[in-house]
Design a protein around this motif. Structure first.
Motif: not given
Length: 602
Positions: A389-404, A407-412, A434-439
């Protein structure tokens, strides 16, 4: 694939083809298999010799021999009398081949990336072409297995070569010409001359689509572009083709170059003036409008409107490349979803490799009107055990580093590799729950939902997702339950699927069955669908329930369709693919409020 699927996206093709030749480098392999002596009865036939590729050892057809066996049946020309006239038949072995439920090992990464670069078949090639390729490769395997003579190890590989290429410059306009050939006649999605490898395609010459590339013996295939305007400067170029969803830049490095001179000496001093600039905020969506003029009409490298968050994040909300800024003014506009906070924004212009300062303004995004209010359901259901179950409550950036996001949502969330048309690491972030797929109008994103230990393959499941599209005209998505084998006849469940600026649909695709002789007949079952259900541009929850006896489809908790035929019986994965569906696709967003999945526990 069915014609009713709107030509949106295409899934990975079967591993069958990659087993014969690795196309990742488009390099032909030398070596042929020597013919073996025929056997009248084949009862003591040891089987065909291994198919060997240069630099590799081992029998590459061993997986096929493990899955198929050669038997004989009466030949259609046998009219009786005398010795029986038989013909060889390739049949599946009784024991089904195992289907891996684990992620692809690292050492298989090259083959896996090959699959991921070819996911756009649903949009880019007719279904008949995909089937022709698969059947051609299967026929090659049959020929080898039945001992019908030598087969070239490079038979499934198509290579492209440059015959000629040139760019003619007149003033600040240029026209490209080229001629290329293929080792075997091949239809490609796009053929053009690419300019500057890192321009993202913005500087490329016009394209030809769905064109056949002839062999050198056939004279190759020529290309002439439309006239294109360039700012003064030197540019690299090379012919390029899009084939099976992967770009190939031809001719090698260093690339050829052409130079666009300044037609007339630049004005001693060119100044740029802001005619107007404004921003309108709606929740987390910001629309900017501006107008900029030049003291003398000039071609600039880039011009647009950017906004900078107080934390340093920069958004190019409106941007144009290689355009003329006239003395009367150039209008600019753009819309983008951004994270809450205070921003400064301004016009920007790049001219002669300088970026003059322009006055800035500010706006604030509170994000109070847009964030979704619902939460993902938590807890088991009768017959279902919740595994993610995932509500995407933690803000996260694009990319691959810490805080991306990765890495933040690797379990889902398990992304596809960044390749071809899909670039999930570059486009996906999380904000406002929200998870945002920024096209961006040129690229899309794809991946698999679920915990790592089951995401890439599991049998049966329940999947729910709450979603909404914003300003995503020209883009499409397919959220699907796709075979872990990457073999389409194992069954495909698409829901929701459709254009993001239109309505979503259900497409339940068939699984194969047998003919009267017990031979496999792909796509024997009948497909089922339900179209124009609801718009992507409003919040909706789509739920798919897959059990051994049925597949049920729900919209916002209401059952809208039940299918009891062609139920997949092999491991599958819950996948989302989103990408441009038209050449004029706009930038926009596919927002995902929450996702959850369940294990079938009757």
């Amino acid at each position: 694939m069915c014609q009713e699927c709107h030509g949106l996206l295409r899934r990975p093709y079967s591993v069958l083809r990659s087993g014969l030749a690795n196309r990742a480098g488009r390099q032909a392999h030398a070596g042929e298999m020597a013919p073996r002596a025929s056997s009248p009865t084949r009862t003591s036939d040891p089987g065909p010799a291994p198919l060997l590729l240069a630099g590799r050892t081992g029998d590459l057809l061993a997986p096929w021999r493990a899955s198929y066996e050669v038997t004989h049946r009466k030949h259609p020309r046998d009219r009786g009398g005398g010795a029986a006239l038989l013909e060889p038949v390739l049949r599946p072995r009784p024991t089904p081949r195992p289907i891996a439920a684990e992620p692809v090992p690292e050492e298989e990464g090259l083959k896996y990336r090959e699959f991921l670069g070819k996911l756009d078949f649903h949009r880019s090639l007719p279904f008949r072409r995909k089937m022709k390729r698969q059947l051609t490769t299967l026929a090659t395997a049959v020929v080898v297995l039945l001992g019908f003579g030598p087969v070239s190890a490079s038979a499934a590989v198509v290579n492209f070569s440059v015959i000629s290429s040139d760019v003619t410059v007149t003033g600040n306009t240029a026209v490209a010409t080229a001629s290329i050939s293929a080792s075997a006649r091949e239809q490609v999605e796009e053929y053009k001359v690419c300019v500057s490898p890192y321009s993202g395609g913005a500087l490329d010459f016009s394209k030809r689509t769905n064109v056949y590339v002839n062999t050198a013996a056939q004279g190759g295939t020529s290309y002439t572009s439309a006239s294109k305007t360039f700012a003064n400067g030197t540019y690299q170029y090379a012919p390029c083709v899009l084939n099976d969803g992967v770009w190939y830049v031809l001719g090698g490095t260093p690339y050829k170059t052409f130079t666009v001179p300044q037609a007339t000496p630049p004005p001693a001093s060119v100044t740029f003036t802001e005619n107007s600039l404004s921003a309108t905020v709606n929740g987390t969506s910001v629309t900017v409008n501006g107008n900029i003029k030049a003291s003398s009409s000039v071609t600039v490298q880039e011009v647009g409107i950017f906004a900078t968050h107080t934390d340093g994040t920069v958004y190019d909300i409106a941007k144009q490349i290689n355009v003329v800024v006239p003395t009367t003014g150039l209008a600019l506009t753009g819309t983008m979803t951004v994270k809450p906070g205070t921003y400064t924004y301004a016009l920007f212009v790049g001219y002669n490799n300088t970026w003059p300062d322009m006055p800035d303004k500010s706006f604030t995004v509170s994000g109070t009107t847009t964030p979704p209010t619902s939460r993902a359901p938590v807890g088991n259901l009768p017959g279902w055990t919740q595994n993610m179950v995932q509500d995407f409550d933690t803000a996260a950036s694009t990319g691959t580093g810490t805080g991306s996001f990765m890495s933040t949502y690797a379990n889902s969330w398990q992304p596809y590799d960044d390749a071809g048309i899909y670039w999930p690491r570059a486009l996906i972030n999380a904000h406002d729950g929200m998870m945002d797929i920024n096209l961006d109008g040129d690229r899309g994103a794809a991946g698999v939902f679920g915990p790592p230990n089951r995401a890439w393959g599991h049998l049966y499941g329940r999947y729910s997702i709450r979603f909404k599209a914003v300003d995503a005209e020209g883009n499409g998505t397919a959220m699907m339950v796709w075979p872990a084998s990457d073999y389409w006849p194992d069954g495909e469940i698409d829901f929701p699927e459709g254009p993001l600026d239109g309505y979503f649909n259900i497409y339940h695709h068939p699984t194969p069955c047998d003919d009267d002789d017990g031979d496999p007949v792909p796509h024997c079952g009948s497909s089922d669908s339900l179209t124009n259900i609801a718009t992507f541009e409003d919040w909706h929850v789509a739920t798919t329930e897959w059990t051994p006896t049925s597949v049920k489809y729900y919209v916002d908790g209401t059952l809208v369709k039940t299918v009891t035929h062609d139920i997949p019986t092999t491991n599958h994965r819950w996948t989302i693919q989103v990408a441009p569906d038209r050449s004029n696709a706009q930038s926009g967003h596919l927002l995902i409020d929450w996702v959850t999945s369940y294990t079938y526990t009757p």
